[in-house]
Design a protein around this motif. Structure first.
Motif: not given
Lengths: 375, 309, 519
Positions: A203-210, C360-369, C394-399
């Motif tokens: 996911i980070p690699v792909l996001s970065d690439a895009l 960071l690989y998840l779609t929301t700040v909340e999920a990362e936390c 920071i909005d927890p729902a933001s990407h």
């Protein structure tokens, strides 16, 4: 007067033309001597003229691939029924298969004839693969893409972008992998968490690439990419019409070709087939021309077509012509030595000349330039 | 005057539009391409002269690149903007990287379909079709895979991308992933079979002289050749290679499909982020830089003293 | 040369205006500096000059943009390629080809220049930017400064009338940044190109600038001295001048020293009481004879370094001096070929990498936390609460990728801090941060130190070090060349002295606040 031959790249079309002509020659014959000669000639030319370019370093892979094909074909003969010839070399006990396996035979007697058939066919395929590999190793791919007609400019750019993006992807991947070590996995690792690991990398690699690719798009846009005017609608319409016509004509021709539909052939030339084929090719050329539109791009340091290019191309074409002449002449049997009854393959003088011609580019082509690279 | 100078530009999207003409070109070329692959089975075996059976693979191998050039010219010319082009390039590079370094000609692809299917799904059939083209070409260029098989691989991969783009749009959630997995498995086997079909007359000779039991038999009835080919493909690849490909593709899609799809779909609206700094998303009323507030906070009560220290 | 007439812009009908009724005129041959906090619309404004906004980004723009007397409002960016050259933040992301020479020629190929003219222009441009010896090199093997020079060359080759640079040095180290900015000022002087540049290292360009555009809720345009008075972000020198009411506002060290001469004389007679760092706590992390090598290259050559609880240490030195390698070796995730690293208290080390988004690989700040909570075995919500303390709002729902650079850093830091590690290592956290974001970072770092953590920051940013760190370690060629209290190391150095120290020299005053306190 002596003229210095400066190191430079040969025009990519010259190398591709040479290689494709040899492909055509190879497809006309199963004579192992001739095929071996072509493979040898192409290898000599490639090794002497490829320079130290990165794309040239792949040639050995094609040689291995050629060998693999020969071995595969022979192995096939041994495993799935190698009989069918009078000279049985050895016999492997046949494994009986259930009756519903119609017609498949596993092992059994292996005849010399069947092995030779495998060898001959395999060599033909290997020669074709190696010739294309040679073109791939000799021609500068960047210049090739730059020399394509205007209609392929965009697709060519996609490839250029892809090739230059690849090392960046590698760097990005290494960075992410290293960073990954910093986030400890959960104390209680479930199987899902372990599978997640891949996700945390890709996911980070792909996001970065895009994100990078969008920055690239902006950069291309502001630097004038795609500025060449789109072809007028009338051209576009005709381009589609001729394109479709070309496909239809070629489809009819190929069906007739494979189905061997009988037709009138004055002077030995099948009339309708020839008209169909030439019409299809012509339409294709027109369609591509029209789709290119009024392109106003130019090429930086273009490779001009000079005597060396003509020489290389001519030597390839001459080889194909000579082989075709032999094929059309009285001694055409020499191109396809029969296996049953077994006969020793031979070369005629004309074919020997063709092989010599095939090596000529090694002497004709200038050495490729080495880019001056500062330390 | 003011009204004249207002410029409205649509929100950026990644994709390749396919007009009616492009569709005609795709359909016709696909039909011809399919014939070029499956002629040994399609042609009523009775009429085939042995001489032409040997020639045919070469003739088709020479004809298909021309057809693909035609299609390529027609598609990209319709409207490939810099954005779609750049994404196409980068995704092709990823696909090429996912492919094993030593992808041997006809049977090297293990994971290439994964991103191809997701790309087609996220950005539409036109994008998927072109992605199939460019991925195969780029990977061939990078891994010494340029050969007579390349046009056929490009065409088959393009079909896969196209199919992914044509799946029903409404489907979402788990069903969507399941649908993509099914396509992945189907594509893996179909692709393997197509490539075998192309390779079959080559690898197992068409010479009448000494026929192996799996060889293409010119002049034999359709059923016999079908059986021969069936066993050929089953033995050479369906059992091993193709199943491996189907399993890896389906597994990758099931595990990574959802997050990757999210990332790709986000990219479609991301064009407005020309740089790395993003504008405030409409969902959050906060400006992107709440830093002023931290400065104003001035340590009063903000000190995280309870850190389980 | 560039005239904006009532330009307004918004992304969608339902979103607020990003630019409101902006009007200004930049004259020919000017160097115009664009300043403003991150997210204030600087990039949007720059994008309007060559119509990237709204053509590329989408959205609605009203008003007129006139370049060189021609209304360009309706042209596409690519039609402006000959008129406006545009260079973005990350040069590597904008490269289409992979060799220097080809990249310089790319734009001309697109515009259809004849081959011989193209050749001539490439040679001229290579010489103009001093990159002729790099011509055959692969772009990605160049240093950051060289890459940015190639990027500038590639747009200059077509001799555009206007050059737009969007934070061209934000990804570079100070030496490379200096290189690039020197080139820019030379272009203005020698070629008379009109240059519009957004730059957060303002102190480096401000003395060459003819005008300043301050972007905030409103856009102000004017000569540097007056415009900077309205700017929300200012370099320390200007801040000092504004606070002390110096007039005219000094833009160079030389001018500021003239204003400050009396104060210095007073200090010479009665030296001010300058704070000394408090004695640090016990060693929390100790490295002994740490060696890191990559093949033949020695990155770290036997370094001894002890980090103390409650102390903020800066690790400085030019790129390639081994800072990063030392950091990763101390953490344990990186390579270490010899030597030992001992952690006094066992609950782990946090390291924030140079590119925080790599984590960071998840779609929301909340999920990362939440992932951070699970990883450290804390009750749900710990990390999010921590993040809210670090950077509220920071909005927890933001990407995560939609956040500003400073916010991304905070998210990663919060996730790393969830396990309550006694040692925190930061690898170049100030890259791409503007003054405001750096203030947040300073705040965070100070808080962490107050909690008794040992903090090590690898950075190039002298001003931030002067504000935040109590100890400085300087590396060169893999060895530690100086190690001591910040005041001793920075004030005594010709290269590393912060602006205020240069003004007050020889009195070692480091920051604006200290200067004011000592007055």
């Amino acid at each position: 007067m002596h003229r210095a031959v400066l190191p430079r790249y040969l025009h990519p079309f010259a190398w591709w033309g040479y290689a494709l002509a040899l492909v055509a020659a190879s497809s006309l014959t199963t004579n192992p001597l001739l095929l071996g000669g072509i493979i040898l000639a192409v290898s000599v030319v490639t090794l002497s003229s490829r320079g130290d370019s990165p794309w040239g370093s792949h040639f050995h892979l094609y040689l291995w691939l050629g060998l693999f094909m020969v071995v595969m074909r022979i192995a096939f003969r041994i495993v799935f029924g190698g009989g069918g010839g009078p000279t049985v070399l050895f016999t492997i006990p046949e494994i009986p298969l259930p009756s519903w396996v119609q017609g498949v035979r596993l092992f059994g007697p292996v005849s010399l004839e069947s092995l030779l058939t495998g060898l001959y066919d395999g060599m033909q395929l290997a020669a074709i693969v190696i010739c294309i590999g040679a073109a791939n190793s000799l021609a500068n791919p960047k210049k090739l893409l730059a020399s394509l007609p205007g209609a392929f400019y965009e697709l060519g750019t996609v490839i250029v972008v892809a090739v230059s993006a690849l090392p960046q992807l590698g760097e990005s991947l290494l960075r992410v992998l290293r960073a990954r070590k910093l986030r400890r996995g959960p104390r209680t690792r479930t199987r899902r968490d372990r599978l997640r690991f891949v996700e945390t990398i890709i996911i980070p690699v792909l996001s970065d690439a895009l994100e990078r690719s969008l920055a690239l798009a902006a950069s291309m846009d502001v630097r004038g990419f795609g500025r060449s005017e789109r072809p007028p609608p009338r051209n576009r319409r005709w381009s589609v019409v001729t394109g479709i016509a070309s496909i239809v004509l070629l489809a009819v021709w190929s069906f007739r070709f494979v189905a061997k539909t009988p037709e009138i052939s004055p002077f030995g030339v099948p009339l309708l087939s020839t008209v169909l084929m030439l019409g299809g090719l012509g339409c294709a050329v027109v369609a591509i021309r029209l789709a290119g539109g009024t392109v106003r791009r130019t090429q930086y340091r273009p490779i001009r077509w000079r005597a060396a290019e003509s020489g290389v191309l001519a030597s390839g074409v001459l080889v194909a012509v000579l082989v075709a002449l032999v094929a059309a002449g009285d001694s055409s049997a020499v191109l396809a030595p029969t296996v049953v009854p077994l006969e020793w393959p031979t070369l005629t003088p004309l074919l020997a000349v063709a092989l010599v011609l095939a090596v000529v580019p090694a002497a004709l082509a200038p050495t490729p330039e080495r880019r001056k690279v500062a330390a | 005057m003011r009204a004249d100078t207002t410029i409205e530009a649509a929100a950026p999207e990644i994709g390749v539009k396919l007009g009616a003409r492009s569709w005609v070109v795709i359909v016709l070329s696909s039909a011809l391409g399919f014939f070029a692959l499956a002629w040994p089975l399609i042609i009523p075996a009775v009429g085939v002269a042995p001489q032409h059976a040997t020639d045919a693979p070469f003739v088709f191998a020479a004809m298909l690149p021309l057809i693909l050039l035609l299609v390529g010219a027609q598609l990209s010319e319709g409207g490939l903007d810099a954005r779609s082009l750049a994404v196409l390039g980068v995704m092709s590079a990823m696909n090429a990287a996912l492919r094993p370094v030593l992808g041997v000609g006809t049977a090297g692809i293990e994971s290439v379909f994964f991103l191809l299917i997701l790309g087609g799904r996220a950005f539409g059939p036109g994008f998927g079709y072109l992605l199939g083209f460019t991925s195969m070409f780029a990977s061939a260029l990078l891994t010494a895979g340029v050969g007579p098989w390349l046009p056929f691989q490009m065409m088959c991969a393009a079909w896969v991308g196209l199919a992914a783009g044509l799946l029903p749009k409404r489907v979402g959630g788990k069903t969507e992933i399941a649908m993509l997995c099914a396509l992945g498995v189907l594509a893996a086997y179909a692709y393997g079979m197509m490539m075998n079909l192309w390779f079959w007359p080559f690898i197992s000779g068409t010479d009448g002289g000494a026929l192996g039991s799996l060889d293409y038999a010119p002049g034999a009835p359709l059923t016999e050749n079908l059986v021969r080919f069936g066993w050929f493909t089953l033995i050479t690849s369906t059992g091993g290679w193709d199943t491996g490909r189907a399993v890896t593709t389906a597994l990758a899609l099931a595990l990574l499909g959802r997050p990757v799809l999210t990332v790709l779909r986000r990219a479609s609206g991301m064009g407005r982020v020309v740089r790395t700094v993003a504008p405030a998303s409409p969902s959050s009323p906060n400006p992107p830089e709440p830093v002023g507030r931290v400065g104003a906070r001035d340590g009063s009560g903000g000190t995280p003293a309870t850190m389980d220290a | 040369m560039i005239r904006f007439e009532n330009v307004s812009f918004r992304y969608r009908h339902d979103t607020p205006l990003r630019l409101r009724d902006v009007s200004f005129t930049v004259e020919e041959g000017e160097l115009c500096l664009v300043v403003g906090a991150t997210g204030s619309g600087k990039s949007t404004l720059l994008g309007c000059i060559n119509n990237l906004v709204p053509r590329f980004t989408g959205g609605t723009r009203s008003g007129r943009v006139i370049i060189d007397g021609v209304d360009t409002s309706h042209l596409l960016p690519r039609e402006l390629a000959r008129t406006v050259g545009y260079v973005g933040q990350d040069p590597m992301a904008g490269f289409v080809t992979d060799v220097v020479e080809d990249e310089v020629a790319y734009s001309m190929e697109q515009l259809g220049y004849p081959a011989d003219e193209m050749r001539r222009r490439v040679e001229e441009t290579l010489d103009l930017l001093g990159i002729a010896d790099l011509r055959g090199r692969a772009l990605r093997k160049l240093s950051g400064g060289q890459q940015q020079r190639v990027a500038i060359a590639s747009v200059l080759a077509t001799s555009p009338r206007v050059l737009v640079l969007d934070e061209p040095t934000s990804a570079l180290d100070p030496v490379a940044a200096e290189e690039v900015l020197a080139i820019i000022s030379r272009l203005v002087r020698d070629l008379g190109t009109t240059v519009v540049v957004a730059e957060h290292r303002m102190e480096r360009v401000i003395e060459f600038a003819d005008s300043v555009l301050v972007v905030g809720d409103d856009v102000h345009y004017g000569p540097p001295q007056t415009a900077l008075l309205r700017s929300p972000v200012r370099p320390p020198l200007v801040e000092l001048g504004v606070t002390l009411g110096w007039s005219p506002l000094p833009l160079t060290i030389r001018a500021a020293r003239r204003h400050g001469s009396e104060q210095r004389r007073a200090w010479m007679e009665l030296p001010p009481a300058l704070g000394r760092p408090e004695t640090a706590g016990p060693a929390a992390l100790t490295g002994r004879a740490v060696v890191v090598t990559y093949g033949d290259v020695v990155a770290v050559a036997g370094v001894d370094l002890a980090l103390h609880a409650g102390e903020v240490t800066a690790l400085m030195g030019r790129n390639g001096s081994g800072k990063s390698s030392l950091l990763w070796a101390m953490h344990g995730a990186g390579r270490i070929d010899a030597g030992t690293v001992t952690l006094t208290d066992g609950s782990g080390i946090a390291l924030v990498p140079q590119t925080p988004t790599d984590l960071l690989y998840l779609t929301t700040v909340e999920a990362e936390c939440a992932a951070g909570d699970r990883a450290s075995g804390r009750p749900v919500g710990t990390t999010l609460a921590l993040l809210n303390r670090l950077v509220p709002g920071i909005d927890p729902a933001s990407h995560p990728r939609d956040l500003s650079e400073g916010q991304k850093l905070a998210v990663v830091l919060a996730v790393e801090l969830a396990g309550n590690p006694p040692v925190v290592l930061l690898d170049e956290p100030t890259r791409g941060l503007d003054y405001a974001a750096k203030n947040v970072l300073t705040e965070i770092v100070t808080t962490m130190a107050a909690e008794g953590r040992a903090v090590l920051i690898a950075t190039h940013d002298v001003e931030m070090v002067a504000q935040t760190c109590s100890r400085v370690v300087v590396m060169a060629e893999g060895e530690v060349v100086s190690d001591g209290p910040t005041r001793d190391v920075l004030a005594g150095s010709a290269l590393l002295a912060p602006q205020v120290a240069k003004v007050s020299n020889p009195i070692p005053v480091l920051t604006v606040q200290e200067y004011l306190d000592a007055c």
